[in-house]
Motif scaffolding. Structure first.
Motif, mmCIF file in Angstrom:
data_model
loop_
_atom_site.group_PDB
_atom_site.id
_atom_site.type_symbol
_atom_site.label_atom_id
_atom_site.label_comp_id
_atom_site.label_asym_id
_atom_site.label_seq_id
_atom_site.Cartn_x
_atom_site.Cartn_y
_atom_site.Cartn_z
ATOM 1 N N TYR A 34 0.969 -1.239 0.121
ATOM 2 C CA TYR A 34 -0.017 0.028 -0.052
ATOM 3 C C TYR A 34 0.909 1.342 0.006
ATOM 4 O O TYR A 34 1.849 1.240 0.529
ATOM 5 N N TYR A 36 0.172 5.249 1.125
ATOM 6 C CA TYR A 36 -0.930 6.266 1.882
ATOM 7 C C TYR A 36 -0.058 7.630 1.696
ATOM 8 O O TYR A 36 1.285 7.400 1.834
ATOM 9 N N LEU A 44 -4.802 10.582 6.630
ATOM 10 C CA LEU A 44 -4.088 9.486 5.848
ATOM 11 C C LEU A 44 -4.945 9.177 4.626
ATOM 12 O O LEU A 44 -6.102 8.354 4.975
ATOM 13 N N LEU A 46 -5.383 6.699 1.280
ATOM 14 C CA LEU A 46 -5.052 5.696 0.458
ATOM 15 C C LEU A 46 -4.562 6.105 -0.972
ATOM 16 O O LEU A 46 -5.601 7.027 -1.526
#
Lengths: 112, 109
Positions: A34, A36, A44, A46
């Motif tokens: 991931y 972020y 935060l 994504l």
């Protein structure tokens, strides 16, 4: 044990320049990966996630792209940076199907 | 769309006072909910998750489906609890975590 590395830790780039942030995971196979972004007042967010090599899901339209050339490598890129790309970028991994993320130390990008 | 709301940017309390960090979510199904914490100069890390129903560092959080909330509580705050706290949601298996905007907790003596 598993470890996650991000680099560079800090980066100052001019507007219009390219970007490449790298993230690698050690000690596991086929992790979910991931990216972020942590920006002031926006929490935060994504950006991208990947469940396998070459499989990238993008969550928000933006000036950035991601690639996963190897199983444990995740790269965040831009061809031309904008001022709004400034922020703290966090890479994270999880085991497939697991619900706990382990985060890297982050990369702080300042676009001037 | 699924969303996590943390209404407070900053929460300041005195040492020994009770703490409640609010988190509300928007999702009609049965989500998984988490609290992550980032102490100064440390990595963002998992604090607790609702399925574990555990107490970590004196913190607890109960999922209230009726109110769609997952507030984080501690009866007596300590100075070392000062940190940024993020509430996060996973609405189905295989999806990424959706985070709130975070709440900074400041505990002073």
């Amino acid at each position: 044990s598993q470890t996650i590395h991000q680099w560079p830790a800090t980066l100052v780039q001019p507007v219009g320049s390219p970007l490449s942030l790298e993230c690698t995971v050690e000690g596991t196979s086929n992790p979910n990966l991931y990216w972020y972004r942590q920006a002031a007042g926006r929490g935060l967010q994504l950006l991208f996630y990947s469940v396998g090599i070459g499989q990238i899901s993008s969550e928000v339209p933006q000036n950035l792209s991601a690639s996963r050339p190897q199983d444990r490598q995740f790269i965040l890129s831009s061809k031309k940076l904008l001022l709004s790309d400034s922020g703290f970028y966090l890479c994270a991994w999880s085991l497939p199907g697991a619900n706990v993320l382990t985060f890297g130390a982050g990369s702080r990008l300042t676009v001037l | 769309a699924q969303r996590v709301t943390q209404p407070e940017k900053l929460l300041s309390v005195f040492k020994g006072a009770p703490v409640e960090l609010k988190c509300n979510y928007s999702y009609s199904g049965s989500p998984e909910l988490f609290w992550y914490v980032q102490y100064s100069r440390q990595r963002l890390q998992l604090l607790l998750r609702h399925i574990s129903r555990e107490s970590i560092k004196g913190f607890t959080a109960d999922l209230n489906k009726g109110e769609t909330s997952f507030h984080l509580k501690k009866p007596f705050a300590q100075e070392e609890d000062s940190a940024m706290y993020y509430c996060a949601l996973r609405y189905q298996a295989g999806t990424a975590l959706i985070f709130g905007k975070g709440t900074t907790l400041s505990v002073s003596s």
